[in-house]
Design a protein around this motif. Structure first.
Motif, PDB file in Angstrom:
ATOM      1  N   SER A  17      19.700 -32.557  -1.754  1.00  0.00           N
ATOM      2  CA  SER A  17      20.073 -31.325  -2.437  1.00  0.00           C
ATOM      3  C   SER A  17      19.076 -30.228  -2.106  1.00  0.00           C
ATOM      4  CB  SER A  17      20.103 -31.554  -3.959  1.00  0.00           C
ATOM      5  OG  SER A  17      20.438 -30.370  -4.651  1.00  0.00           O
ATOM      6  N   ASN A  18      19.572 -29.138  -1.552  1.00  0.00           N
ATOM      7  CA  ASN A  18      18.719 -28.025  -1.121  1.00  0.00           C
ATOM      8  C   ASN A  18      17.577 -28.514  -0.236  1.00  0.00           C
ATOM      9  OD1 ASN A  18      18.111 -25.251  -1.043  1.00  0.00           O
ATOM     10  ND2 ASN A  18      16.551 -25.467  -2.622  1.00  0.00           N
ATOM     11  N   GLY A  19      17.908 -29.476   0.623  1.00  0.00           N
ATOM     12  CA  GLY A  19      16.927 -29.970   1.570  1.00  0.00           C
ATOM     13  C   GLY A  19      15.968 -31.007   1.034  1.00  0.00           C
ATOM     14  N   ARG A  20      16.134 -31.418  -0.243  1.00  0.00           N
ATOM     15  CA  ARG A  20      15.228 -32.401  -0.834  1.00  0.00           C
ATOM     16  C   ARG A  20      15.961 -33.724  -1.054  1.00  0.00           C
ATOM     17  NH1 ARG A  20      14.057 -26.852  -1.005  1.00  0.00           N
ATOM     18  NH2 ARG A  20      11.881 -26.532  -1.607  1.00  0.00           N
ATOM     19  N   LEU A  21      15.356 -34.812  -0.590  1.00  0.00           N
ATOM     20  CA  LEU A  21      15.925 -36.132  -0.813  1.00  0.00           C
ATOM     21  C   LEU A  21      15.697 -36.512  -2.267  1.00  0.00           C
ATOM     22  CD1 LEU A  21      17.169 -38.799   0.248  1.00  0.00           C
ATOM     23  CD2 LEU A  21      14.829 -39.542   0.755  1.00  0.00           C
ATOM     24  N   ILE A  22      16.768 -36.895  -2.953  1.00  0.00           N
ATOM     25  CA  ILE A  22      16.690 -37.248  -4.362  1.00  0.00           C
ATOM     26  C   ILE A  22      17.267 -38.646  -4.556  1.00  0.00           C
ATOM     27  CG2 ILE A  22      17.402 -36.666  -6.713  1.00  0.00           C
ATOM     28  CD1 ILE A  22      17.700 -33.775  -5.813  1.00  0.00           C
ATOM     29  N   ILE A  23      16.496 -39.515  -5.192  1.00  0.00           N
ATOM     30  CA  ILE A  23      16.947 -40.865  -5.489  1.00  0.00           C
ATOM     31  C   ILE A  23      16.861 -41.077  -6.991  1.00  0.00           C
ATOM     32  CG2 ILE A  23      16.590 -43.322  -5.084  1.00  0.00           C
ATOM     33  CD1 ILE A  23      15.222 -42.644  -2.483  1.00  0.00           C
ATOM     34  N   SER A  24      17.975 -41.457  -7.603  1.00  0.00           N
ATOM     35  CA  SER A  24      18.025 -41.753  -9.027  1.00  0.00           C
ATOM     36  C   SER A  24      18.473 -43.198  -9.197  1.00  0.00           C
ATOM     37  CB  SER A  24      18.996 -40.812  -9.741  1.00  0.00           C
ATOM     38  OG  SER A  24      18.616 -39.469  -9.572  1.00  0.00           O
ATOM     39  N   PRO A  25      17.535 -44.140  -9.357  1.00  0.00           N
ATOM     40  CA  PRO A  25      17.902 -45.550  -9.493  1.00  0.00           C
ATOM     41  C   PRO A  25      18.796 -45.795 -10.704  1.00  0.00           C
ATOM     42  CG  PRO A  25      15.569 -45.307  -9.020  1.00  0.00           C
ATOM     43  CD  PRO A  25      16.083 -43.944  -9.344  1.00  0.00           C
ATOM     44  N   ALA A  26      19.747 -46.695 -10.556  1.00  0.00           N
ATOM     45  CA  ALA A  26      20.643 -47.035 -11.666  1.00  0.00           C
ATOM     46  C   ALA A  26      19.858 -47.628 -12.829  1.00  0.00           C
ATOM     47  CB  ALA A  26      21.705 -48.020 -11.189  1.00  0.00           C
TER      48      ALA A  26
END
Length: 279
Positions: A17-26
């Motif tokens: 998103s907007n060039g940023r890697l975002i990880i949201s673990p379950a």
């Protein structure tokens, strides 16, 4: 299955998103910082491959005077940004017009005199300014001070079309946007996991404090140690070009190039538990 596929199959939310890697673990647990440092480039490469996207990571910049065209002897002042193509494992570049002389007389020199190597100046009419604003990075206080904050570009993964060979089209370069739904569809995973990363307190963005910058590139096959984390910029004596001065910051337990995805995930879980215990 790839590491990216394993994480998505676990219902983890992954996006750029907007060039940023975002990880949201379950699980709701934060992504271990060290684990992400080891595996981030691999994840970005897998994202680029499965979505057939051109993703680029900032490497360095240089200033100089460049020919307007191959057949012309006229040269124009500008700044060239070098990017690492995550998917193809090669370096590419994009050039913007810029001013290399002082606009007014200061303590540093007279009006019209050359700026020090590596420094450049832009105005509101320069496309470089639009490029910079698109990254979401705050402008420096003066439009002649971008040389002080070019390293912040490492935090933003870009996408762009090629103009020719290894030259990027400056009118198309912008922060990458790839949703988790797009990734699931690209990998043929059934079902659309509804996750709103903005409502998850433990989301992990790749943007880290300056001491732990988490954007870098590695050579084909990846490095044998964590020497690519972080990267510091130091000026060279080559006409204002800024190059990487790599400093090792940690020792990895095992080389990701020799690890199975199961081992990576096991390490991820172990570091998560260690983080929970420390808290």
């Amino acid at each position: 299955m790839t590491l990216l596929g394993r994480l998505l199959a676990r219902a983890d939310h992954i996006e750029i998103s907007n060039g940023r890697l975002i990880i949201s673990p379950a699980s709701g647990k934060p992504v271990p910082t060290l684990w992400l440092k080891k595996n981030q480039v691999q994840l970005l490469r897998e994202i680029a491959i499965c979505t057939d996207s051109n993703l680029f990571s900032y490497d360095s910049y240089s200033t100089g005077r460049y020919s307007v065209s191959e057949k012309s002897s006229v040269k124009s002042a500008g700044v060239t940004l070098s990017y690492y193509a995550i998917r193809s494992d090669e370096f590419v570049y994009v050039t913007f017009n810029a001013e290399l002389h002082r606009k007014r007389t200061t303590k540093g020199g007279k009006q019209g005199s050359p700026l020090p190597p590596g420094q450049f100046r832009v105005t509101n009419r320069h496309k470089f300014l639009r490029y910079w604003d698109n990254t979401g990075i705050e402008r420096p206080l003066r439009l002649s001070s971008f040389h002080d904050c070019m390293g912040k570009l490492r935090d933003v993964v870009m996408t762009a079309e090629f103009q020719k060979a290894k030259r990027l089209n400056k009118d198309t370069i912008c922060p990458a946007e790839i949703t988790s739904t797009q990734l699931r569809q690209a990998l043929g995973l059934s079902g659309n996991i509804q996750t709103n990363p903005l409502q998850t307190p433990d989301n992990y963005h790749t943007t880290l404090p300056d001491k732990d910058v988490a954007q870098s590139h590695v050579t084909k096959g990846f490095h044998d140690n964590e020497s690519t984390w972080p990267i510091y910029r130091v000026p060279s004596n080559q006409g204002g070009k800024y190059i990487s001065d790599v400093k090792p910051v940690m020792q990895r337990t095992s080389d990701p190039a020799n690890q199975t995805h199961e081992e990576w995930l096991a390490e991820y879980e172990a570091e998560s538990k260690a983080s929970d215990t420390a808290q």
